[in-house]
Write a protein that holds these residues in place. Structure first.
Motif, PDB file in Angstrom:
ATOM      1  N   GLU A 277       5.551  -0.664 -14.934  1.00 47.32           N
ATOM      2  CA  GLU A 277       6.400  -0.560 -13.746  1.00 47.32           C
ATOM      3  C   GLU A 277       5.523  -0.357 -12.512  1.00 47.32           C
ATOM      4  O   GLU A 277       4.675   0.550 -12.475  1.00 47.32           O
ATOM      5  N   GLU A 278       5.731  -1.188 -11.507  1.00 48.95           N
ATOM      6  CA  GLU A 278       4.978  -1.099 -10.259  1.00 48.95           C
ATOM      7  C   GLU A 278       5.812  -0.433  -9.168  1.00 48.95           C
ATOM      8  O   GLU A 278       7.008  -0.703  -9.035  1.00 48.95           O
TER       9      GLU A 278
ATOM     10  N   VAL B 176      -0.216  -9.003 -24.471  1.00 45.95           N
ATOM     11  CA  VAL B 176       0.633  -9.411 -23.352  1.00 45.95           C
ATOM     12  C   VAL B 176       1.069  -8.172 -22.575  1.00 45.95           C
ATOM     13  O   VAL B 176       1.601  -7.221 -23.156  1.00 45.95           O
ATOM     14  N   LYS B 177       0.847  -8.204 -21.273  1.00 45.03           N
ATOM     15  CA  LYS B 177       1.305  -7.136 -20.391  1.00 45.03           C
ATOM     16  C   LYS B 177       2.087  -7.755 -19.240  1.00 45.03           C
ATOM     17  O   LYS B 177       1.766  -8.856 -18.784  1.00 45.03           O
ATOM     18  N   LEU B 178       3.083  -7.031 -18.790  1.00 42.22           N
ATOM     19  CA  LEU B 178       3.894  -7.510 -17.672  1.00 42.22           C
ATOM     20  C   LEU B 178       3.975  -6.444 -16.598  1.00 42.22           C
ATOM     21  O   LEU B 178       4.456  -5.329 -16.848  1.00 42.22           O
ATOM     22  N   HIS B 179       3.486  -6.779 -15.410  1.00 44.71           N
ATOM     23  CA  HIS B 179       3.646  -5.911 -14.246  1.00 44.71           C
ATOM     24  C   HIS B 179       4.933  -6.326 -13.554  1.00 44.71           C
ATOM     25  O   HIS B 179       5.069  -7.473 -13.095  1.00 44.71           O
ATOM     26  N   GLY B 180       5.886  -5.403 -13.479  1.00 41.07           N
ATOM     27  CA  GLY B 180       7.183  -5.743 -12.901  1.00 41.07           C
ATOM     28  C   GLY B 180       7.778  -4.593 -12.126  1.00 41.07           C
ATOM     29  O   GLY B 180       7.127  -3.578 -11.861  1.00 41.07           O
ATOM     30  N   MET B 181       9.051  -4.771 -11.777  1.00 34.23           N
ATOM     31  CA  MET B 181       9.791  -3.732 -11.047  1.00 34.23           C
ATOM     32  C   MET B 181      11.225  -3.744 -11.564  1.00 34.23           C
ATOM     33  O   MET B 181      11.807  -4.822 -11.759  1.00 34.23           O
ATOM     34  N   TRP B 182      11.786  -2.589 -11.788  1.00 31.12           N
ATOM     35  CA  TRP B 182      13.038  -2.442 -12.539  1.00 31.12           C
ATOM     36  C   TRP B 182      14.208  -3.243 -11.966  1.00 31.12           C
ATOM     37  O   TRP B 182      15.080  -3.691 -12.711  1.00 31.12           O
TER      38      TRP B 182
END
Length: 230
Positions: free
Chosen positions: A36-37, A7-13
C-alpha cells in the motif's frame, strides 16, 4: 530458486487502476505481495520503479517494474497464459476489445472527471457529453452482452472489459452520493446497469471493492480539492 516468479504490486486501496491489476492477478491465481502506497508520501521504491509518472500501480515481477495499469494487464495475460485469458485469442476480436477498452479509459473517464470538477453551465455540458458517451457504450456492448442479460463479456469468466468496467463503475453508488448525479440509470442504460450489477456480485469483485463509507469520505475530499482549483 528463491524469488523466482516473485510478484509485488504497489497500489492504493481506492484506486480503480490499482484494483484492475489486483483483480487480474486474482483471476489468474497469481500469488503476489501487495504494498500500500501513501500517495502523499510516496515510497522511494515507487519513485525508483516509476520515475516518469511517479504513480501507482506498479507491478514488480522478479525485480523488474511494469507501469501503467492497461500495460500491466497485457503483461499479465502474455506472461501467465493460464485461464482465464483476459484478451481474446482471435486478433480481430482482440482489436475490438482494445478499442472499447480505450473508449472506457479515454472517453468515459474523461467525461466523468469533467463532471466532478466543474460547476454551472460547464458541468451541464460535461454531463450531456458523459450521458451521450454512455449511450454509445451501451449500444456497443450489445455485441458482447446479447439480450441485455446480466452476464460477462468473457463467457463465465471475467475478461478485460469486465475488469475495466467493474473497477471503474462498480462503486458507482458512492460516486453518485458525492456528486449528486445519477450516472448508472437502469432506465437509460439497462444493459450497462445489469452488467454492473452482475459484476458487483462476482466474489472477487466483492472482495476488492473499497469500503463504502471510507470511499465516500475520500471522494468528498477529492471533490472539494479539485473544485477549489477551478
Amino acid at each position: 530458486m528463491e524469488g523466482e516468479n516473485e510478484v509485488k504490486l504497489h497500489g492504493m486501496w481506492a484506486s480503480p487502476f490499482s484494483k484492475r491489476v489486483e483483480l487480474a492477478l486474482r483471476l489468474k491465481g497469481i500469488p503476489y505481495e501487495y504494498i500500500e502506497e501513501d500517495l502523499g508520501n510516496k515510497s522511494q521504491l515507487l519513485l525508483q520503479y516509476n520515475p516518469v509518472h511517479k504513480k501507482i500501480p506498479v507491478l514488480v515481477h522478479n525485480g523488474k517494474p511494469i507501469t501503467e495499469s492497461y500495460i500491466i494487464l497485457e503483461y499479465i495475460d502474455e506472461t501467465w497464459k493460464t485461464s482465464p485469458k483476459l484478451f481474446p485469442e482471435d486478433p480481430y476480436k482482440r482489436a475490438k476489445v482494445r478499442f472499447w477498452a480505450s473508449f472506457i479509459q479515454q472517453q468515459l473517464l474523461e467525461s466523468m472527471s469533467r463532471v466532478v470538477t466543474s460547476d454551472g453551465e460547464a458541468q451541464e455540458k460535461a454531463m450531456e457529453e458523459m450521458f451521450e458517451r454512455l449511450g454509445v457504450f451501451e449500444q456497443g456492448m450489445k455485441e458482447y452482452l446479447p439480450g441485455g442479460s446480466a452476464s460477462f463479456t468473457n463467457g463465465e469468466n471475467l475478461g478485460l472489459l469486465d475488469i475495466l468496467m467493474g473497477t471503474t463503475f462498480g462503486p458507482y453508488k458512492a460516486h453518485e452520493q458525492v456528486s449528486g448525479i445519477k450516472t448508472m440509470d437502469p432506465d437509460r442504460y439497462p444493459l450497462l446497469f445489469s452488467w454492473i450489477t452482475a459484476l458487483n456480485e462476482h466474489p472477487l469483485m466483492k472482495e476488492l471493492h473499497p469500503p463504502y463509507d471510507k470511499l465516500v469520505e475520500l471522494l468528498q475530499f477529492i471533490n472539494h480539492t479539485k473544485r477549489s482549483q477551478y
